[in-house]
Design an enzyme around this catalytic site. Structure first.
Site, short mmCIF file in Angstrom:
data_model
loop_
_atom_site.label_atom_id
_atom_site.label_comp_id
_atom_site.label_asym_id
_atom_site.label_seq_id
_atom_site.Cartn_x
_atom_site.Cartn_y
_atom_site.Cartn_z
N ASN A 9 37.34 -39.06 -2.14
CA ASN A 9 36.67 -40.17 -1.47
C ASN A 9 35.41 -39.60 -0.84
O ASN A 9 35.47 -38.94 0.19
CB ASN A 9 37.62 -40.76 -0.40
CG ASN A 9 36.94 -41.85 0.41
OD1 ASN A 9 35.85 -42.31 0.08
ND2 ASN A 9 37.60 -42.26 1.49
N TRP A 10 34.29 -39.84 -1.51
CA TRP A 10 33.04 -39.22 -1.05
C TRP A 10 32.46 -39.93 0.18
O TRP A 10 31.54 -39.42 0.80
CB TRP A 10 31.99 -39.25 -2.17
CG TRP A 10 32.34 -38.47 -3.40
CD1 TRP A 10 33.48 -37.73 -3.61
CD2 TRP A 10 31.55 -38.32 -4.58
NE1 TRP A 10 33.45 -37.14 -4.84
CE2 TRP A 10 32.27 -37.50 -5.47
CE3 TRP A 10 30.31 -38.81 -4.98
CZ2 TRP A 10 31.78 -37.16 -6.73
CZ3 TRP A 10 29.81 -38.49 -6.23
CH2 TRP A 10 30.54 -37.66 -7.10
N LYS A 11 32.97 -41.08 0.48
CA LYS A 11 32.45 -41.88 1.61
C LYS A 11 30.94 -42.09 1.44
O LYS A 11 30.47 -42.21 0.31
CB LYS A 11 32.84 -41.24 2.94
CG LYS A 11 34.35 -40.95 2.99
CD LYS A 11 34.85 -40.57 4.34
CE LYS A 11 36.35 -40.29 4.24
NZ LYS A 11 36.97 -40.03 5.53
N HIS A 97 40.87 -48.76 3.54
CA HIS A 97 40.67 -47.51 4.26
C HIS A 97 40.49 -47.81 5.75
O HIS A 97 39.86 -48.80 6.11
CB HIS A 97 39.44 -46.78 3.70
CG HIS A 97 39.36 -45.36 4.17
ND1 HIS A 97 38.95 -45.03 5.44
CD2 HIS A 97 39.67 -44.19 3.55
CE1 HIS A 97 39.01 -43.72 5.57
NE2 HIS A 97 39.44 -43.19 4.44
N GLU A 99 38.57 -46.63 7.87
CA GLU A 99 37.17 -46.77 8.29
C GLU A 99 36.66 -48.18 8.01
O GLU A 99 35.89 -48.74 8.77
CB GLU A 99 36.30 -45.70 7.60
CG GLU A 99 36.60 -44.32 8.18
CD GLU A 99 36.34 -43.16 7.24
OE1 GLU A 99 35.68 -43.32 6.21
OE2 GLU A 99 36.85 -42.05 7.56
N GLU A 169 47.34 -42.52 5.12
CA GLU A 169 46.34 -41.69 5.79
C GLU A 169 46.43 -41.89 7.29
O GLU A 169 45.87 -42.85 7.83
CB GLU A 169 44.94 -42.08 5.32
CG GLU A 169 44.71 -41.90 3.84
CD GLU A 169 43.25 -41.71 3.52
OE1 GLU A 169 42.92 -40.68 2.94
OE2 GLU A 169 42.43 -42.57 3.90
N GLY A 175 39.39 -36.49 8.69
CA GLY A 175 38.13 -35.85 9.05
C GLY A 175 38.21 -35.03 10.33
O GLY A 175 37.19 -34.60 10.86
N SER A 215 42.52 -34.69 6.09
CA SER A 215 42.27 -33.24 6.19
C SER A 215 43.10 -32.41 5.22
O SER A 215 43.51 -31.29 5.53
CB SER A 215 42.49 -32.75 7.64
OG SER A 215 41.58 -33.39 8.50
N GLY A 236 39.01 -36.54 1.37
CA GLY A 236 37.65 -36.85 1.82
C GLY A 236 36.78 -35.61 1.78
O GLY A 236 36.26 -35.24 0.73
N GLY A 237 36.65 -34.94 2.93
CA GLY A 237 35.75 -33.80 3.05
C GLY A 237 35.88 -32.77 1.94
O GLY A 237 34.86 -32.33 1.38
#
Ligand code: PGA
Length: 252
Positions: A9-11, A97, A99, A169, A175, A215, A236-237
Site C-alpha cells: 500500500n504505497w499510500k 483503510h 486513514e 490493521e 506507520g 509496521s 505500507g512503509g
C-alpha cells in the site's frame, strides 16, 4: 487452501516515475526468484495504475487502487469510480483503510456503497478493519473489529463475501514501528475467522484470506506469517523499498 497474499500500500507516495521504477524492481525480482504460492499485489495511487500495469507482468503481480468512489458515475468532481479503476487493468481495491475512515469520514454506510460497486465491476476488495489504541487498552478490540465487519462485509451475500480479502490493521501499529505481536495478530485473526464461520459457515471461513497490516517488515514478517490464521500482509512503509517488500514476500 486459502490464498497467501502480500499486498503493498504505497499510500500518497511516489511520483509516477518513481512508482514505475519501484514496480519494475519488484516485478524483476518476483520474475527471478518467483513468489511461490503467494499472490503479490501493489496498491498504487490512481494516477500510476495504467503505467504500472504496462510496466509489469500482471500474471505475476496484481495491481490495486487504494480507494474508489461511492457512486457509479456522474457529477462527483475528483472522484474515481470502480468502473474506471477496473478499466485500467487493476484487479483489486483497498477499501476501509483506517486513514480513509479517520481522515475522510468513511462510514460503514459509505463503505457498503463502495463494496457493492467494486464487486459489480469485478474488483477484489481488500477490506481493512482495526482498532485504535484506546480500544486495545480497554480490551474490547475483538468486539470492535467484528462489529466493523458486521456493519459492512457481513452484509454481503455468501457469493460476494467469498471474493473479499480481509486485512486486519491495528491503528496503533500503522506507520508507528510498533507491530502487534504474532500472538496478538493470531488472536484477532482467529476471532475474525470464527465470526465469519458463524455468519457464513466454516467452509467460507476456511477459505477467506486474512492479512495482517501495521509496521510489518522483513524482520517480523516471518514470525507473523507463521501463525495459523495469518494469510499474509498489507504492507505500507516496507512496500516502498523493493528489497524489503521482496523479503516480506519471501517470508513464506
Ligand atoms: P505500515 O502501513 O506498514 O506502514 O504500518 C500499513 C498500512 O497502513 O496498510
Amino acid at each position: 487452501m486459502r490464498k497467501k497474499v502480500v499486498a503493498g500500500n504505497w499510500k500518497c507516495n511516489t511520483t509516477l516515475q518513481e512508482g514505475v521504477e519501484l514496480a519494475k524492481a519488484v516485478d524483476a525480482v518476483v520474475a527471478e526468484k518467483g513468489a511461490e504460492d503467494v499472490v503479490v499485489v501493489m496498491g498504487t495511487p490512481f494516477t500510476h495504475i495504467t503505467s504500472v500495469v504496462d510496466a509489469i507482468n500482471t500474471e505475476r503481480i496484481g495491481v490495486a487502487s487504494q480507494n474508489c468512489a461511492a457512486e457509479a458515475k456522474g457529477a462527483f468532481t475528483g472522484e474515481v469510480s470502480a468502473a474506471m479503476v477496473k478499466s485500467t487493468g487493476a484487479e483489486y481495491v483497498i477499501l476501509g483503510h483506517s486513514e480513509r475512515r479517520d481522515y475522510y469520514g468513511e462510514t460503514s454506510e459509505i463503505l457498503n456503497k463502495k463494496l457493492a460497486l467494486a464487486l459489480e465491476n469485478g474488483l477484489t476488495p481488500i477490506f481493512c478493519c482495526g482498532e485504535a489504541l484506546a480500544i486495545r487498552e480497554a480490551g474490547t478490540q475483538n468486539d470492535f473489529v467484528i462489529n466493523q465487519l458486521k456493519e459492512t462485509i457481513f452484509q454481503l451475500s455468501a457469493e460476494d463475501f467469498k471474493k473479499i480479502v480481509i486485512a486486519y490493521e491495528p491503528i496503533w501499529a500503522i506507520g508507528t514501528g510498533v507491530t502487534a505481536t504474532s500472538d496478538q495478530a493470531q488472536d484477532m485473526h482467529a476471532a475474525i475467522r470464527a465470526a465469519v464461520a458463524e455468519q457464513f459457515g466454516q467452509e467460507i471461513a476456511d477459505g477467506v484470506s486474512i492479512l495482517y497490516g501495521g509496521s510489518c517488515n522483513p524482520k517480523n514478517a516471518n514470525d507473523i506469517f507463521s501463525k495459523a490464521d495469518v494469510d499474509g500482509g498489507l504492507i505500507g512503509g516496507a512496500s516502498m523499498k523493493a528489497e524489503d517488500f521482496i523479503q516480506i514476500i519471501n517470508a513464506y
